[in-house]
Design a protein around this motif. Structure first.
Motif, PDB file in Angstrom:
ATOM      1  N   UNK A 180       3.639   2.844   9.385  1.00  0.00           N
ATOM      2  CA  UNK A 180       4.173   3.449   8.087  1.00  0.00           C
ATOM      3  C   UNK A 180       3.618   3.966   6.820  1.00  0.00           C
ATOM      4  N   UNK A 181       2.354   4.496   7.101  1.00  0.00           N
ATOM      5  CA  UNK A 181       1.527   5.013   5.668  1.00  0.00           C
ATOM      6  C   UNK A 181       2.221   6.172   5.190  1.00  0.00           C
ATOM      7  N   UNK A 182       3.091   6.703   5.922  1.00  0.00           N
ATOM      8  CA  UNK A 182       3.839   8.083   5.176  1.00  0.00           C
ATOM      9  C   UNK A 182       5.283   7.329   4.803  1.00  0.00           C
ATOM     10  N   UNK A 183       6.023   6.847   5.862  1.00  0.00           N
ATOM     11  CA  UNK A 183       7.284   6.626   5.510  1.00  0.00           C
ATOM     12  C   UNK A 183       7.609   5.258   4.858  1.00  0.00           C
ATOM     13  N   UNK A 184       6.715   4.475   4.337  1.00  0.00           N
ATOM     14  CA  UNK A 184       6.755   3.290   3.903  1.00  0.00           C
ATOM     15  C   UNK A 184       5.972   3.627   2.475  1.00  0.00           C
ATOM     16  N   UNK A 185       4.530   3.651   2.459  1.00  0.00           N
ATOM     17  CA  UNK A 185       3.697   3.676   1.139  1.00  0.00           C
ATOM     18  C   UNK A 185       3.916   4.849   0.492  1.00  0.00           C
ATOM     19  N   UNK A 186       3.569   5.890   1.062  1.00  0.00           N
ATOM     20  CA  UNK A 186       3.728   7.346   0.401  1.00  0.00           C
ATOM     21  C   UNK A 186       5.195   7.566  -0.086  1.00  0.00           C
ATOM     22  N   UNK A 187       5.786   7.258   0.687  1.00  0.00           N
ATOM     23  CA  UNK A 187       7.413   7.548   0.543  1.00  0.00           C
ATOM     24  C   UNK A 187       7.836   6.550  -0.859  1.00  0.00           C
ATOM     25  N   UNK A 188       7.175   5.210  -0.991  1.00  0.00           N
ATOM     26  CA  UNK A 188       7.659   4.342  -2.037  1.00  0.00           C
ATOM     27  C   UNK A 188       6.819   4.603  -3.092  1.00  0.00           C
ATOM     28  N   UNK A 189       5.428   5.046  -2.879  1.00  0.00           N
ATOM     29  CA  UNK A 189       4.642   5.302  -4.201  1.00  0.00           C
ATOM     30  C   UNK A 189       5.084   6.666  -4.954  1.00  0.00           C
ATOM     31  N   UNK A 190       5.601   7.716  -4.272  1.00  0.00           N
ATOM     32  CA  UNK A 190       6.000   8.944  -4.536  1.00  0.00           C
ATOM     33  C   UNK A 190       7.289   8.594  -5.573  1.00  0.00           C
ATOM     34  N   UNK A 333      -1.909   1.890  -6.049  1.00  0.00           N
ATOM     35  CA  UNK A 333      -1.996   1.083  -4.905  1.00  0.00           C
ATOM     36  C   UNK A 333      -1.344   1.854  -3.438  1.00  0.00           C
ATOM     37  N   UNK A 334      -0.003   1.982  -3.592  1.00  0.00           N
ATOM     38  CA  UNK A 334       0.733   2.195  -2.573  1.00  0.00           C
ATOM     39  C   UNK A 334       0.332   3.746  -2.154  1.00  0.00           C
ATOM     40  N   UNK A 335       0.612   4.594  -3.330  1.00  0.00           N
ATOM     41  CA  UNK A 335       0.568   6.074  -3.044  1.00  0.00           C
ATOM     42  C   UNK A 335      -0.633   6.461  -2.798  1.00  0.00           C
ATOM     43  N   UNK A 336      -1.626   6.258  -3.573  1.00  0.00           N
ATOM     44  CA  UNK A 336      -3.254   6.291  -3.280  1.00  0.00           C
ATOM     45  C   UNK A 336      -3.646   5.685  -2.007  1.00  0.00           C
ATOM     46  N   UNK A 374       5.527  12.928   0.456  1.00  0.00           N
ATOM     47  CA  UNK A 374       5.294  12.698  -1.160  1.00  0.00           C
ATOM     48  C   UNK A 374       6.302  13.539  -1.973  1.00  0.00           C
ATOM     49  N   UNK A 375       6.448  14.878  -1.473  1.00  0.00           N
ATOM     50  CA  UNK A 375       7.223  16.012  -2.270  1.00  0.00           C
ATOM     51  C   UNK A 375       8.562  15.638  -2.248  1.00  0.00           C
ATOM     52  N   UNK A 376       9.012  15.310  -0.954  1.00  0.00           N
ATOM     53  CA  UNK A 376      10.378  15.188  -0.557  1.00  0.00           C
ATOM     54  C   UNK A 376      10.877  13.941  -1.418  1.00  0.00           C
ATOM     55  N   UNK A 380      13.502  14.059  -4.919  1.00  0.00           N
ATOM     56  CA  UNK A 380      14.846  13.300  -4.992  1.00  0.00           C
ATOM     57  C   UNK A 380      14.974  12.199  -5.592  1.00  0.00           C
ATOM     58  N   UNK A 381      13.957  11.378  -5.708  1.00  0.00           N
ATOM     59  CA  UNK A 381      13.828  10.212  -6.651  1.00  0.00           C
ATOM     60  C   UNK A 381      14.037  10.367  -8.165  1.00  0.00           C
ATOM     61  N   UNK A 382      13.206  11.351  -8.202  1.00  0.00           N
ATOM     62  CA  UNK A 382      13.327  12.082  -9.863  1.00  0.00           C
ATOM     63  C   UNK A 382      14.902  12.383 -10.170  1.00  0.00           C
ATOM     64  N   UNK A 383      15.475  13.015  -9.044  1.00  0.00           N
ATOM     65  CA  UNK A 383      16.859  13.594  -9.434  1.00  0.00           C
ATOM     66  C   UNK A 383      17.773  12.216  -9.473  1.00  0.00           C
ATOM     67  N   UNK A 384      17.780  11.617  -8.581  1.00  0.00           N
ATOM     68  CA  UNK A 384      18.476  10.221  -8.738  1.00  0.00           C
ATOM     69  C   UNK A 384      18.427   9.500  -9.917  1.00  0.00           C
TER      70      UNK A 384
END
Length: 422
Positions: A180-190, A333-336, A374-376, A380-384
Motif C-alpha cells: 500500500x505505498x500508493x493506496x495508503x501512504x501517497x493517498x493519505x499524504x496527498x 513522512x507519508x507522502x514523501x 497523488x493527483x486524484x 478530490x480531498x481539496x474539493x471535499x
C-alpha cells in the motif's frame, strides 16, 4: 481450507487494527496538551466510521471483481453488506471474510493518517463528514485500482486493478505495491496536503512555536505502529511463506536504518538527536518499505531506510519554506516516504528494477501509479474539504484554538491534575 494461512491472515488483521490506536498515541503526543483528546478522537472516530462503511459498501467498491479491471470506479452490488461472503467458497484456501477483515483495517488506518495534517484546529463533526466522503470517493476506489484481484484455480492472479494489471498489459511489468505505498501512504499524504491548504495555518504558525507535549506518547505510538506493521506488510502476502518472511525481515531492516538516518541528519542540522526524531524516522522507514517489502533484498531495504530517514528529516522543513501548515508532518513522512519507496522499486526491485537486471519499464509504471494516486487524492480531498469549510465550517474559532479545543469540542481534558470540585 488452509487453517494455518487463515489464522495468519486473522492475526495480521488484528495487528493492523492495533495500528490505529497506536497512531492515536503517536499523533496525540505530538500536539499540545489541550488538544490531545481531539487528536486521538479523530483516529478513533475513523475507526468507528470506516469500519461500518467498509461492511456496508466499502468492500464492494474496493473489490468489485473483474468489473474493476475495465472501469477505474466500479462496485459489486452483490457484495454490499457482505451477504455474499458468509459462506466458504469451494476450493478456497481461506475464508473471504478473513480477507475482508484484513482489508478493513487498511481502510481505517489510511483515513486516520490524514488527520495529522489538521491537528489543533479541526471540528470533529466536520472531520467525520470528510472521512466518510473521502473514503467513499477516494480510498475505496484507489484500493480497487491497486489491490483488486481474483485467483484462478491454480492460485495465479486472474485479474487486477487498472494500476497493477492494466499497466502490466501496456508495459510488460506490473506496478509493485506489496502493501500500500500508493493506496495508503501517497493517498493519505496527498489528502493531508489538500486539507492543510483548505484549513490554513494555525494561529502563530512558525518554526519552534508548536512543540510535542508528550514525547513518551510519541514513542509508545511509534512502537505500536511498528508492531502492527508486521501484520500490515507480512500479512499482505496472505500466506505464511518465504515472501511473508522476507517482508517481515525488511520491516525490521528499513525502519531501523531510517531511524538512524533521521537521527544523523538531526545531529548535523540541529546539534541534538531527539526522541521524536527517532520515532518519526522509524515511521518514515515503515512507510517507504510498505510497497517494497516483498521485492527487495534486505541489504537494499537498509539502503532504502537510510535514504528515507535522511530525506524525510529534511522534507518536514518544507512546510515552513512553502507556507503550508501540515501540523504533524503527514506530507513530509507519508507522502514523501511513500513516493521514495514506490519509485525506489523502479531501480532496485528484484529481477525487474533498472539496476537489478531489468529496464526502465518498472520505474515508468511505478511513477505512473504514484502520481496518478497523488493527483486524484489531492484534487478530490481539496474539493471535499473546501465544500465542508464553506458550508458547515471545518475549522474551529481562533480563540478556541488558542485555548485548546479538547473542552470546546469534546467537553473533556486530557490531563486532570486536581479535582475541580475539591
Amino acid at each position: 481450507m488452509d487453517q494455518g494461512n487463515t489464522a495468519f491472515i486473522l492475526i495480521a488483521a488484528a495487528l493492523v487494527l492495533l495500528m490505529t490506536p497506536g497512531l492515536a498515541f503517536f499523533y496525540g503526543g505530538l500536539v499540545k496538551a489541550k488538544s490531545v483528546i481531539s487528536m486521538m478522537m479523530m483516529s478513533f472516530g475513523a475507526l468507528g466510521l470506516i469500519g461500518v462503511l467498509w461492511v456496508l459498501y466499502g468492500y464492494a467498491i474496493a473489490f468489485p471483481g473483474e468489473s474493476g479491471t475495465v472501469f477505474p470506479w466500479a462496485i459489486d452490488g452483490g457484495a454490499i453488506g457482505l451477504s455474499n461472503a458468509l459462506e466458504l467458497a469451494d476450493g478456497a484456501s481461506y475464508p473471504e471474510l478473513a480477507f475482508i477483515a484484513f482489508q478493513a483495517t487498511f481502510a481505517i488506518i489510511t483515513v486516520a493518517l490524514v488527520s495529522g495534517a489538521i491537528a489543533d484546529r479541526a471540528k470533529f463533526g466536520a472531520w467525520m463528514i470528510f472521512a466518510g466522503v473521502w473514503a467513499t470517493v477516494v480510498y475505496f476506489p484507489v484500493a480497487s485500482w491497486v489491490f483488486n484481484f481474483g485467483l484462478a484455480d491454480d492460485g495465479s492472479f486472474e485479474y487486477g486493478g487498472w494500476i497493477t494489471h492494466g499497466l502490466q498489459d501496456v508495459f510488460g511489468v506490473g506496478v509493485i505495491d506489496f502493501a500500500g505505498g500508493t493506496a495508503v501512504h501517497i493517498n493519505a499524504g496527498a489528502a493531508a496536503l489538500a486539507l492543510a491548504l483548505v484549513l490554513g495555518k494555525r494561529v502563530g504558525f512558525q518554526k519552534g512555536v508548536h512543540v510535542p507535549h508528550n514525547p513518551p506518547f510519541v514513542l509508545l505510538g511509534a512502537g505500536l505502529l511498528w508492531f502492527g506493521w508486521f501484520g500490515f506488510n507480512a500479512g499482505s502476502e496472505l500466506a505464511a511463506d518465504n515472501t511473508a518472511a522476507l517482508a517481515f525481515v525488511n520491516t525490521i531492516a528499513a525502519p531501523a536504518a531510517a531511524l538512524l538516518g533521521w537521527l544523523v541528519v538531526e545531529k548535523i542540522k540541529d546539534g541534538k538527536p531527539t526522541s521524536v526524531g527517532a520515532a518519526s524516522g522509524a515511521v518514515a522507514g515503515l512507510v517507504a518499505i510498505t510497497p517494497a517489502c516483498g521485492s527487495l533484498d534486505p541489504i537494499w531495504a537498509i539502503v532504502l531506510g537510510i535514504i528515507t530517514g535522511a530525506v524525510c528529516a529534511l522534507a518536514i522543513e518544507l512546510k515552513f519554506k512553502l507556507g503550508f501548515d501540515d501540523s504533524l508532518d503527514v506530507v513530509g513522512i507519508h507522502l514523501v516516504g511513500g513516493l521514495i519507496g514506490t519509485l525506489y522499486l523502479g531501480f532496485f526491485a528484484r529481477g525487474t528494477g533498472l539496476f537489478m537486471g531489468g529496464d526502465a519499464s518498472q520505474l515508468i509504471v511505478q511513477a505512473i501509479a504514484a502520481f496518478a494516486v497523488l493527483i486524484y487524492s489531492f484534487v478530490l480531498a481539496f474539493i471535499i474539504g473546501f465544500a465542508i469549510e464553506k458550508t458547515i465550517g471545518f475549522r474551529v474559532k481562533n480563540e478556541d484554538e488558542i485555548a485548546g479545543i479538547d473542552t470546546i469540542v469534546h467537553g473533556e481534558a486530557g490531563y486532570v491534575l486536581e479535582d475541580a470540585k475539591a
